[in-house]
Scaffold this motif. Structure first.
Motif, PDB file in Angstrom:
ATOM      1  N   MET A   1       0.855  -1.170   0.000  1.00 50.46           N
ATOM      2  CA  MET A   1       0.000   0.000   0.000  1.00 50.46           C
ATOM      3  C   MET A   1       0.898   1.230   0.000  1.00 50.46           C
ATOM      4  O   MET A   1       1.846   1.321   0.758  1.00 50.46           O
ATOM      5  N   ARG A  21      -7.544   2.722  -5.748  1.00 46.45           N
ATOM      6  CA  ARG A  21      -7.853   1.415  -5.150  1.00 46.45           C
ATOM      7  C   ARG A  21      -7.257   1.286  -3.751  1.00 46.45           C
ATOM      8  O   ARG A  21      -7.918   0.812  -2.824  1.00 46.45           O
ATOM      9  N   GLU A  22      -6.017   1.705  -3.587  1.00 46.53           N
ATOM     10  CA  GLU A  22      -5.353   1.573  -2.292  1.00 46.53           C
ATOM     11  C   GLU A  22      -5.961   2.507  -1.252  1.00 46.53           C
ATOM     12  O   GLU A  22      -6.026   2.173  -0.073  1.00 46.53           O
ATOM     13  N   SER A  23      -6.437   3.661  -1.677  1.00 45.98           N
ATOM     14  CA  SER A  23      -7.097   4.595  -0.757  1.00 45.98           C
ATOM     15  C   SER A  23      -8.431   4.032  -0.279  1.00 45.98           C
ATOM     16  O   SER A  23      -8.798   4.191   0.892  1.00 45.98           O
ATOM     17  N   TYR A  37      -3.684  -5.473   6.607  1.00 44.98           N
ATOM     18  CA  TYR A  37      -3.172  -4.100   6.533  1.00 44.98           C
ATOM     19  C   TYR A  37      -3.458  -3.254   7.774  1.00 44.98           C
ATOM     20  O   TYR A  37      -3.208  -2.061   7.767  1.00 44.98           O
TER      21      TYR A  37
END
Length: 160
Positions: A1, A21-23, A37
């Motif tokens: 990430m 996407r990662e946000s 995560y």
């Protein structure tokens, strides 16, 4: 990430899509909707903010705004508009911004040489709109890649 602190205009299209996407994943983590995560260091600055969900939704807002500027169609309905606060300014060190720019340049040299070339004249990285630059070294939560040690100036202009 990777939740970039640098201005999103520095990202190529692939980087911006990945950031969206990662946000969204980061928000799910902060909402407690995922198992993975949870201890990711990139989330620390959001967790430490007085309202983590406002901070991450505001971050998503700015990512979405950059996507619109580029003609992309990210689904803005995925942002909790009631949690967006454009007054949020989270401090980030100049050393962190410069490190991220060095990291991005390394990635772009391989995947997008043309975009990499467009960053050539940038000496000091600017933050994205959620963050405000303050003097200092690379943030303590950052996992500095050994191959990038010494590539980005510290906030006090010394080598890493």
């Amino acid at each position: 990430m990777r939740l970039w602190s640098i201005n999103f205009r520095y990202l190529d299209g692939m980087g911006l899509v990945a950031l969206w996407r990662e946000s969204l994943l980061a928000r799910a983590v902060l909402e407690g909707r995922t198992v993975g995560y949870r201890r990711h260091p990139q989330l620390l600055r959001f967790r430490e903010y007085r309202d983590p969900l406002a901070a991450i939704n505001t971050y998503l807002y700015y990512v979405h705004r950059e996507s619109i500027n580029r003609g992309y169609r990210f689904d803005g309905s995925r942002i909790d508009a009631g949690r967006v606060d454009l007054g949020i300014k989270i401090p980030v060190t100049q050393g962190q911004l410069d490190y991220e720019l060095a990291l991005l340049r390394r990635k772009l040299a391989v995947r997008s040489p043309e975009f990499h070339e467009s960053l050539r004249g940038i000496v000091r990285a600017e933050p994205n709109d959620l963050f405000v630059s303050v003097p200092g070294d690379v943030e303590g939560w950052e996992r500095v890649r050994p191959e990038l040690r010494g590539t980005a100036p510290r906030g006090d202009d010394e080598a890493l």
